[in-house]
Design an enzyme around this catalytic site. Structure first.
Site, PDB file in Angstrom:
ATOM      1  N   ARG A  39       0.840  -1.199   0.000  1.00 54.95           N
ATOM      2  CA  ARG A  39       0.000   0.000   0.000  1.00 54.95           C
ATOM      3  C   ARG A  39       0.875   1.249   0.000  1.00 54.95           C
ATOM      4  O   ARG A  39       1.957   1.276   0.585  1.00 54.95           O
ATOM      5  CB  ARG A  39      -0.938   0.005   1.213  1.00 54.95           C
ATOM      6  CG  ARG A  39      -1.925  -1.163   1.219  1.00 54.95           C
ATOM      7  CD  ARG A  39      -3.139  -0.867   2.080  1.00 54.95           C
ATOM      8  NE  ARG A  39      -3.944   0.218   1.537  1.00 54.95           N
ATOM      9  CZ  ARG A  39      -4.888   0.051   0.611  1.00 54.95           C
ATOM     10  NH1 ARG A  39      -5.134  -1.135   0.119  1.00 54.95           N
ATOM     11  NH2 ARG A  39      -5.573   1.084   0.174  1.00 54.95           N
TER      12      ARG A  39
ATOM     13  N   ARG B 207       0.007   8.987  11.812  1.00 58.37           N
ATOM     14  CA  ARG B 207      -1.372   8.969  12.288  1.00 58.37           C
ATOM     15  C   ARG B 207      -1.431   9.612  13.672  1.00 58.37           C
ATOM     16  O   ARG B 207      -0.397   9.948  14.257  1.00 58.37           O
ATOM     17  CB  ARG B 207      -1.929   7.557  12.279  1.00 58.37           C
ATOM     18  CG  ARG B 207      -1.286   6.568  13.181  1.00 58.37           C
ATOM     19  CD  ARG B 207      -0.250   5.572  12.678  1.00 58.37           C
ATOM     20  NE  ARG B 207      -0.168   5.148  11.311  1.00 58.37           N
ATOM     21  CZ  ARG B 207      -0.727   4.065  10.812  1.00 58.37           C
ATOM     22  NH1 ARG B 207      -1.508   3.312  11.556  1.00 58.37           N
ATOM     23  NH2 ARG B 207      -0.516   3.717   9.568  1.00 58.37           N
TER      24      ARG B 207
ATOM     25  N   ASP C 270      -4.743   4.985  16.193  1.00 56.08           N
ATOM     26  CA  ASP C 270      -3.621   4.492  15.405  1.00 56.08           C
ATOM     27  C   ASP C 270      -4.026   4.184  13.973  1.00 56.08           C
ATOM     28  O   ASP C 270      -3.172   3.872  13.143  1.00 56.08           O
ATOM     29  CB  ASP C 270      -3.028   3.237  16.054  1.00 56.08           C
ATOM     30  CG  ASP C 270      -1.557   3.073  15.727  1.00 56.08           C
ATOM     31  OD1 ASP C 270      -0.848   4.097  15.669  1.00 56.08           O
ATOM     32  OD2 ASP C 270      -1.109   1.932  15.517  1.00 56.08           O
ATOM     33  N   ASN C 271      -5.333   4.254  13.676  1.00 56.02           N
ATOM     34  CA  ASN C 271      -5.817   4.025  12.311  1.00 56.02           C
ATOM     35  C   ASN C 271      -6.378   5.295  11.681  1.00 56.02           C
ATOM     36  O   ASN C 271      -6.994   5.230  10.624  1.00 56.02           O
ATOM     37  CB  ASN C 271      -6.913   2.943  12.315  1.00 56.02           C
ATOM     38  CG  ASN C 271      -6.360   1.570  12.609  1.00 56.02           C
ATOM     39  OD1 ASN C 271      -5.163   1.335  12.530  1.00 56.02           O
ATOM     40  ND2 ASN C 271      -7.237   0.643  12.964  1.00 56.02           N
TER      41      ASN C 271
ATOM     42  N   ASP D  37      -5.271   1.804   6.709  1.00 56.52           N
ATOM     43  CA  ASP D  37      -5.426   0.608   7.546  1.00 56.52           C
ATOM     44  C   ASP D  37      -6.747  -0.110   7.302  1.00 56.52           C
ATOM     45  O   ASP D  37      -7.566  -0.281   8.206  1.00 56.52           O
ATOM     46  CB  ASP D  37      -5.256   0.963   9.029  1.00 56.52           C
ATOM     47  CG  ASP D  37      -3.842   1.428   9.345  1.00 56.52           C
ATOM     48  OD1 ASP D  37      -3.017   1.424   8.429  1.00 56.52           O
ATOM     49  OD2 ASP D  37      -3.566   1.782  10.491  1.00 56.52           O
TER      50      ASP D  37
END
Length: 365
Positions: A41, A48, A118-119, A128
């Site tokens: 990706r 983030r 964290d996403n 994510d």
């Protein structure tokens, strides 16, 4: 997501291995062998909210300041590095763009699945991808992630989770702000709800083909969504079929069989009342016509999205070294707003199959 005009990371490649991996897909002790695969990706940045949280939590303020300056310099060119309020400007931008991103998710019925800090990208792009899902029947409680027992990340709670995550970002930034900046940052955060609501309303007005301003627009949107919830109408195809049906057909409550999602919606006792309100509102569109409305609406309401049953069908074939449906989906989803013969033949605009209701995904799917 990219072809739906939603900010997102991209998939550069998918490499399938002949080696097996052990997966406990639903965390229930039922371990199975599956083919290994790696997705590469790409994104402008993978920083983030959690990237700043962890440094603030450990008290590494000098490193946090250096990292934040790097992020601003690299990715926020409108903010001057010699501006003493640069962290405040950064926070204001992230708040605004996060509200925009989640409103965009909602406009296509997308549930991220795991919306923790964290996403959540500091650049407000979708990252994510794990147990995500596009909603079939409209349901504010829709949860694609089988391990989200508390429904924390249900689609109807994504805006609230966004606010929670932004409050954590503010908490991480506070050691770098003076008292006046802290107060202003709190006011910026308080404005998140209004920003999200305004963007949500703007997007759904566009989905309904509404032009100009009317004080009843919010009610018209909420009324429709309530009818959809009550009748379990298909989210994607309800809006798409509203884009394709003529005003005369709506006025006569003559819903052709091909408009199956609208037929479901039409079973509600208040459907005719909503249609009357909707047609009156469309008549207030200045300089508009039914042809213009339908053309406009079909450019914002997709006919095809990556529903979980479509992905599952492709995965099952890929397990047998048949990647034909993977390639078909890749081709079709590059033009989600255009009617495509191959997609129609595959049934991608038809009512989802009955077995689709039993599909569950997890972070190990």
């Amino acid at each position: 997501m990219h072809y739906l005009a939603i900010p997102t990371s991209r998939a550069a490649s998918l490499v399938v291995s002949d080696d097996d991996v052990w997966r406990d897909q639903f965390y229930n002790g039922n371990i199975n062998k599956e083919r290994g695969a790696i997705v590469l990706r790409l994104a402008k940045s993978w920083f983030r909210i959690g990237s700043l949280e962890i440094l603030a939590h450990s008290g590494e303020l000098d490193l946090q300041r250096r990292l934040l300056d790097f992020i601003i310099q690299e990715h926020f060119p409108s903010i001057a590095m010699n501006d003493s309020n640069r962290y405040l400007e950064f926070f204001s931008t992230v708040v605004s763009e996060t509200a925009n991103l989640i409103a965009l998710w909602m406009s296509v019925g997308f549930a991220h699945g795991v919306c923790n800090t964290d996403n959540f990208s500091l650049l407000s792009i979708t990252i994510d991808y794990g147990p995500f899902g596009f909603m079939d029947s409209y349901d504010p409680n829709f949860v694609p992630n089988t391990s989200d027992d508390e429904r924390r990340y249900k689609i109807g709670n994504q805006a609230n989770v966004g606010l929670f995550n932004l409050s954590k970002l503010l908490q991480a930034l506070k050691p770098l702000l003076d008292p006046r900046q802290k107060q202003l940052a709190s006011q910026i955060l308080e404005g998140y709800g209004e920003r999200y609501h305004n963007r949500f309303t703007e997007l759904f007005k566009t989905k309904l083909g509404l032009l100009g301003e009317n004080e009843d627009d919010n009610y018209l949107i909420a009324f429709l969504l309530k009818l959809m919830e009550d009748t379990k109408a298909d989210f994607t195809m309800t809006f798409r079929q509203l884009s394709e049906i003529t005003e005369d057909q709506l006025k006569e409550l003559h819903i052709p069989e091909e408009f199956w999602a609208l037929q479901d919606l039409g079973k509600h006792k208040l459907f005719s009342e909503w249609v009357t309100m909707y047609l009156l509102r469309l008549n207030r569109n200045k300089g508009d016509s039914d042809t213009k409305r339908r053309t406009r609406m079909t450019t914002v309401n997709p006919r095809y999205v990556l529903r979980n049953w479509m992905a599952e069908s492709a995965v099952q074939k890929a397990d047998l070294n048949d990647f034909s449906e993977v390639r078909l989906l890749q081709q079709i989803l590059q033009h989600p707003f255009q009617r495509q013969q191959a997609a129609e033949k595959a049934g991608y605009s038809l009512r989802p199959p009955a077995w689709a209701k039993d599909l569950k995904v997890s972070c190990s799917s």
